[in-house]
Design a protein around this motif. Structure first.
Motif, PDB file in Angstrom:
ATOM      1  N   ALA A  89     -27.254  28.356  -4.260  1.00 53.04           N
ATOM      2  CA  ALA A  89     -28.078  29.164  -5.147  1.00 53.04           C
ATOM      3  C   ALA A  89     -28.286  28.798  -6.571  1.00 53.04           C
ATOM      4  CB  ALA A  89     -27.166  30.755  -5.291  1.00 53.04           C
ATOM      5  N   ASN A  90     -27.694  27.825  -7.075  1.00 52.31           N
ATOM      6  CA  ASN A  90     -28.239  27.522  -8.402  1.00 52.31           C
ATOM      7  C   ASN A  90     -29.140  26.091  -8.231  1.00 52.31           C
ATOM      8  OD1 ASN A  90     -26.306  25.319  -8.527  1.00 52.31           O
ATOM      9  ND2 ASN A  90     -25.150  25.934 -10.123  1.00 52.31           N
ATOM     10  N   GLY A  91     -29.185  25.738  -6.939  1.00 58.01           N
ATOM     11  CA  GLY A  91     -30.310  24.793  -6.653  1.00 58.01           C
ATOM     12  C   GLY A  91     -29.627  23.450  -6.776  1.00 58.01           C
ATOM     13  N   SER A  92     -28.199  23.431  -6.468  1.00 60.58           N
ATOM     14  CA  SER A  92     -27.475  22.109  -6.468  1.00 60.58           C
ATOM     15  C   SER A  92     -27.794  21.439  -4.937  1.00 60.58           C
ATOM     16  CB  SER A  92     -25.930  22.389  -6.512  1.00 60.58           C
ATOM     17  OG  SER A  92     -25.864  22.761  -7.934  1.00 60.58           O
ATOM     18  N   HIS A  93     -27.735  19.990  -5.081  1.00 57.66           N
ATOM     19  CA  HIS A  93     -27.548  19.406  -3.842  1.00 57.66           C
ATOM     20  C   HIS A  93     -26.048  18.998  -3.538  1.00 57.66           C
ATOM     21  CE1 HIS A  93     -28.196  16.785  -0.444  1.00 57.66           C
ATOM     22  NE2 HIS A  93     -27.201  15.857  -1.014  1.00 57.66           N
ATOM     23  N   VAL A  94     -25.553  19.637  -2.621  1.00 57.30           N
ATOM     24  CA  VAL A  94     -24.039  19.494  -2.282  1.00 57.30           C
ATOM     25  C   VAL A  94     -23.768  18.208  -1.121  1.00 57.30           C
ATOM     26  CG1 VAL A  94     -22.160  20.740  -1.463  1.00 57.30           C
ATOM     27  CG2 VAL A  94     -23.850  21.956  -2.758  1.00 57.30           C
ATOM     28  N   GLU A  95     -23.114  17.447  -1.625  1.00 61.49           N
ATOM     29  CA  GLU A  95     -22.262  16.556  -0.871  1.00 61.49           C
ATOM     30  C   GLU A  95     -21.288  17.173  -0.121  1.00 61.49           C
ATOM     31  OE1 GLU A  95     -23.811  13.489  -0.193  1.00 61.49           O
ATOM     32  OE2 GLU A  95     -25.147  13.337  -2.076  1.00 61.49           O
ATOM     33  N   LEU A  96     -21.028  17.689   1.013  1.00 57.49           N
ATOM     34  CA  LEU A  96     -20.182  18.294   1.724  1.00 57.49           C
ATOM     35  C   LEU A  96     -19.183  17.634   2.439  1.00 57.49           C
ATOM     36  CD1 LEU A  96     -18.871  21.325   2.037  1.00 57.49           C
ATOM     37  CD2 LEU A  96     -20.336  21.509   3.892  1.00 57.49           C
ATOM     38  N   ILE A  97     -17.642  17.686   2.319  1.00 59.76           N
ATOM     39  CA  ILE A  97     -16.768  17.048   3.271  1.00 59.76           C
ATOM     40  C   ILE A  97     -15.816  17.985   3.480  1.00 59.76           C
ATOM     41  CG2 ILE A  97     -15.614  15.051   3.715  1.00 59.76           C
ATOM     42  CD1 ILE A  97     -16.055  14.207   0.618  1.00 59.76           C
ATOM     43  N   VAL A  98     -15.529  18.206   4.922  1.00 66.07           N
ATOM     44  CA  VAL A  98     -14.761  19.264   5.559  1.00 66.07           C
ATOM     45  C   VAL A  98     -13.524  18.386   6.324  1.00 66.07           C
ATOM     46  CG1 VAL A  98     -14.449  21.508   6.756  1.00 66.07           C
ATOM     47  CG2 VAL A  98     -16.563  20.862   5.625  1.00 66.07           C
ATOM     48  N   THR A  99     -12.446  18.582   5.913  1.00 64.07           N
ATOM     49  CA  THR A  99     -11.410  17.598   6.656  1.00 64.07           C
ATOM     50  C   THR A  99     -10.968  18.554   8.185  1.00 64.07           C
ATOM     51  OG1 THR A  99      -9.474  19.186   5.842  1.00 64.07           O
ATOM     52  CG2 THR A  99     -10.051  17.171   4.313  1.00 64.07           C
ATOM     53  N   ASP A 100     -10.382  17.615   8.936  1.00 61.61           N
ATOM     54  CA  ASP A 100     -10.268  18.519  10.323  1.00 61.61           C
ATOM     55  C   ASP A 100      -9.471  19.932  10.021  1.00 61.61           C
ATOM     56  OD1 ASP A 100     -11.286  16.218  11.451  1.00 61.61           O
ATOM     57  OD2 ASP A 100      -9.298  15.241  11.912  1.00 61.61           O
ATOM     58  N   TYR A 101      -8.451  19.989   9.348  1.00 59.84           N
ATOM     59  CA  TYR A 101      -7.877  21.082   8.843  1.00 59.84           C
ATOM     60  C   TYR A 101      -8.715  22.179   8.320  1.00 59.84           C
ATOM     61  CZ  TYR A 101      -3.698  20.295  11.734  1.00 59.84           C
ATOM     62  OH  TYR A 101      -2.955  20.254  12.903  1.00 59.84           O
ATOM     63  N   GLY A 102      -9.750  21.647   7.495  1.00 65.93           N
ATOM     64  CA  GLY A 102     -10.487  22.448   6.830  1.00 65.93           C
ATOM     65  C   GLY A 102     -11.375  23.250   7.710  1.00 65.93           C
ATOM     66  N   ARG A 103     -11.734  22.266   8.896  1.00 77.09           N
ATOM     67  CA  ARG A 103     -12.580  22.946   9.747  1.00 77.09           C
ATOM     68  C   ARG A 103     -11.756  24.051  10.532  1.00 77.09           C
ATOM     69  NH1 ARG A 103     -17.028  19.675  11.741  1.00 77.09           N
ATOM     70  NH2 ARG A 103     -17.327  18.163  10.112  1.00 77.09           N
ATOM     71  N   ARG A 104     -10.722  23.809  10.805  1.00 77.33           N
ATOM     72  CA  ARG A 104      -9.889  24.800  11.540  1.00 77.33           C
ATOM     73  C   ARG A 104      -9.429  26.097  10.393  1.00 77.33           C
ATOM     74  NH1 ARG A 104      -3.637  24.913  14.224  1.00 77.33           N
ATOM     75  NH2 ARG A 104      -3.672  26.990  14.128  1.00 77.33           N
ATOM     76  N   LEU A 105      -9.222  26.239   9.497  1.00 76.18           N
ATOM     77  CA  LEU A 105      -9.274  27.162   8.402  1.00 76.18           C
ATOM     78  C   LEU A 105     -10.562  27.917   8.256  1.00 76.18           C
ATOM     79  CD1 LEU A 105      -6.776  28.056   6.584  1.00 76.18           C
ATOM     80  CD2 LEU A 105      -6.518  25.964   7.882  1.00 76.18           C
ATOM     81  N   LEU A 106     -11.754  27.107   8.386  1.00 77.13           N
ATOM     82  CA  LEU A 106     -12.790  27.980   8.267  1.00 77.13           C
ATOM     83  C   LEU A 106     -13.128  28.894   9.390  1.00 77.13           C
ATOM     84  CD1 LEU A 106     -15.307  25.096   7.210  1.00 77.13           C
ATOM     85  CD2 LEU A 106     -14.887  27.140   5.937  1.00 77.13           C
ATOM     86  N   ALA A 124     -15.412  19.436  -1.301  1.00 80.29           N
ATOM     87  CA  ALA A 124     -14.492  19.289   0.068  1.00 80.29           C
ATOM     88  C   ALA A 124     -13.620  20.571  -0.119  1.00 80.29           C
ATOM     89  CB  ALA A 124     -13.596  18.179  -0.308  1.00 80.29           C
ATOM     90  N   ILE A 125     -13.658  20.669   1.447  1.00 80.47           N
ATOM     91  CA  ILE A 125     -12.994  22.041   1.905  1.00 80.47           C
ATOM     92  C   ILE A 125     -11.854  21.323   2.825  1.00 80.47           C
ATOM     93  CG2 ILE A 125     -13.131  23.987   3.438  1.00 80.47           C
ATOM     94  CD1 ILE A 125     -16.023  24.206   2.919  1.00 80.47           C
ATOM     95  N   THR A 126     -10.560  21.543   2.321  1.00 81.14           N
ATOM     96  CA  THR A 126      -9.273  21.201   3.238  1.00 81.14           C
ATOM     97  C   THR A 126      -8.591  22.164   3.916  1.00 81.14           C
ATOM     98  OG1 THR A 126      -7.491  21.063   1.270  1.00 81.14           O
ATOM     99  CG2 THR A 126      -9.232  19.293   1.195  1.00 81.14           C
ATOM    100  N   GLY A 127      -7.507  21.863   4.597  1.00 75.66           N
ATOM    101  CA  GLY A 127      -6.827  22.869   5.234  1.00 75.66           C
ATOM    102  C   GLY A 127      -5.817  23.848   4.650  1.00 75.66           C
ATOM    103  N   ALA A 128      -6.236  24.074   3.385  1.00 72.06           N
ATOM    104  CA  ALA A 128      -5.098  25.001   2.912  1.00 72.06           C
ATOM    105  C   ALA A 128      -5.888  26.741   3.152  1.00 72.06           C
ATOM    106  CB  ALA A 128      -4.911  25.014   1.260  1.00 72.06           C
ATOM    107  N   SER A 129      -5.295  27.505   3.081  1.00 76.26           N
ATOM    108  CA  SER A 129      -5.676  29.106   3.055  1.00 76.26           C
ATOM    109  C   SER A 129      -6.530  29.355   1.877  1.00 76.26           C
ATOM    110  CB  SER A 129      -4.491  29.937   3.200  1.00 76.26           C
ATOM    111  OG  SER A 129      -5.150  31.076   3.504  1.00 76.26           O
ATOM    112  N   GLY A 130      -7.444  30.145   2.255  1.00 72.54           N
ATOM    113  CA  GLY A 130      -8.637  30.506   1.236  1.00 72.54           C
ATOM    114  C   GLY A 130     -10.092  29.947   1.634  1.00 72.54           C
ATOM    115  N   ALA A 131     -10.503  29.915   2.633  1.00 70.70           N
ATOM    116  CA  ALA A 131     -11.690  29.308   3.118  1.00 70.70           C
ATOM    117  C   ALA A 131     -12.647  30.266   2.467  1.00 70.70           C
ATOM    118  CB  ALA A 131     -11.902  29.542   4.930  1.00 70.70           C
ATOM    119  N   LEU A 132     -12.624  31.554   2.264  1.00 73.13           N
ATOM    120  CA  LEU A 132     -13.519  32.347   1.567  1.00 73.13           C
ATOM    121  C   LEU A 132     -13.956  31.776   0.252  1.00 73.13           C
ATOM    122  CD1 LEU A 132     -15.380  35.069   1.838  1.00 73.13           C
ATOM    123  CD2 LEU A 132     -13.319  36.348   0.777  1.00 73.13           C
ATOM    124  N   PHE A 133     -12.988  31.264  -0.375  1.00 72.13           N
ATOM    125  CA  PHE A 133     -13.330  30.877  -1.891  1.00 72.13           C
ATOM    126  C   PHE A 133     -14.249  29.738  -1.608  1.00 72.13           C
ATOM    127  CE2 PHE A 133      -8.879  32.183  -3.344  1.00 72.13           C
ATOM    128  CZ  PHE A 133      -9.219  33.531  -3.268  1.00 72.13           C
TER     129      PHE A 133
END
Ligand SMILES: Cc1cc2nc3c(=O)[nH]c(=O)nc-3n(C[C@H](O)[C@H](O)[C@H](O)COP(=O)(O)O)c2cc1C
Length: 210
Positions: free
Chosen positions: A31-48, A12-21
């Motif tokens: 890169a390690n072959g995982s399947h990632v279930e990704l969720i990005v909150t509204d403010y996470g989208r803004r921070l990206l 999950a990517i949320t709206g705190a600073s640190g989108a690079l992390f």
């Protein structure tokens, strides 16, 4: 389509600073072959977009990661969920997701996890990790922190979450922001139970990256 032998991890990517992390962590999981279930909150989208530019919009993250980190991100797969979809797979404990990381985690989302609110998919998926006793890695970012925020960190830790604040170290002598992001992503992958070589291990003699 995900490979059934590949580990499935929620991010999950949320709206705190640190989108690079967040993007470094996503790239390392892919890169390690995982399947990632990704969720990005509204403010996470803004921070990206605010911190990494329009190319890092949630829907375009894989091409962004490929251009920044190389083709190895193609080893894994991603499913992007709406944060409003409480019927998504990862909203259920029956889904075989081995763990979840919230990177970065806003104080708002951390408060919701601390109190089991489950109003959005991020909150519900985190609650599922706690109730199923699976790994939940929370990467909070705020400074300074209020007493309610500190208490919410303790509540999450008491419920079983691994609290992994966005606090990169400097013993590896980072030269770039990407070096700091490598360190955080390595810590997060380690907390999720993955081997990695994202930063040099401490040798007791000081460390120089490279
Ligand atoms: C540019 C920007 C930076 C922000 N940085 C932080 C932060 O570092 N930590 C935090 O807890 N909230 C931060 N916020 C506030 C959160 O985005 C806000 O509380 C939001 O409601 C969080 O919602 P979410 O957890 O659903 O993403 C920031 C907001 C903006 C617009």
């Amino acid at each position: 389509m995900s490979d059934s032998s590949a580990p499935t991890v929620a991010l999950a990517i949320t709206g705190a600073s640190g989108a690079l992390f967040a993007v470094r962590t996503l790239a390392a999981l892919l890169a390690n072959g995982s399947h990632v279930e990704l969720i990005v909150t509204d403010y996470g989208r803004r921070l990206l977009r605010d911190e990494l530019g329009e190319d890092a919009a949630a829907e375009r993250l894989v091409p962004f990661l490929r251009s920044k980190y190389g083709d190895e991100v193609e080893r894994g797969t991603v499913t992007l969920h709406s944060n409003r979809d409480l019927g998504a797979t990862i909203a259920s404990g029956s889904h075989g997701c081995i763990g979840m990381a919230i990177v970065p985690c806003s104080m708002k989302t951390m408060a919701a996890v601390a109190h089991g609110l489950s109003r959005s998919l991020v909150e519900r998926a985190a609650d599922v990790m706690l109730k199923e006793r699976r790994r939940l890695v929370i990467v909070p970012r705020e400074t300074p922190m209020s007493l309610p925020q500190l208490k919410n960190m303790v509540l999450c830790a008491e419920a079983g979450a691994i609290m992994l604040p966005a606090m990169p170290a400097f013993y590896q002598m980072p030269k770039t922001l990407d070096d700091l992001a490598d360190f955080m992503a390595g810590k997060i992958l380690g907390a999720l139970g993955f081997e990695h070589d994202l930063y040099p291990k401490w040798t007791g003699q000081g460390g120089v990256k490279g």
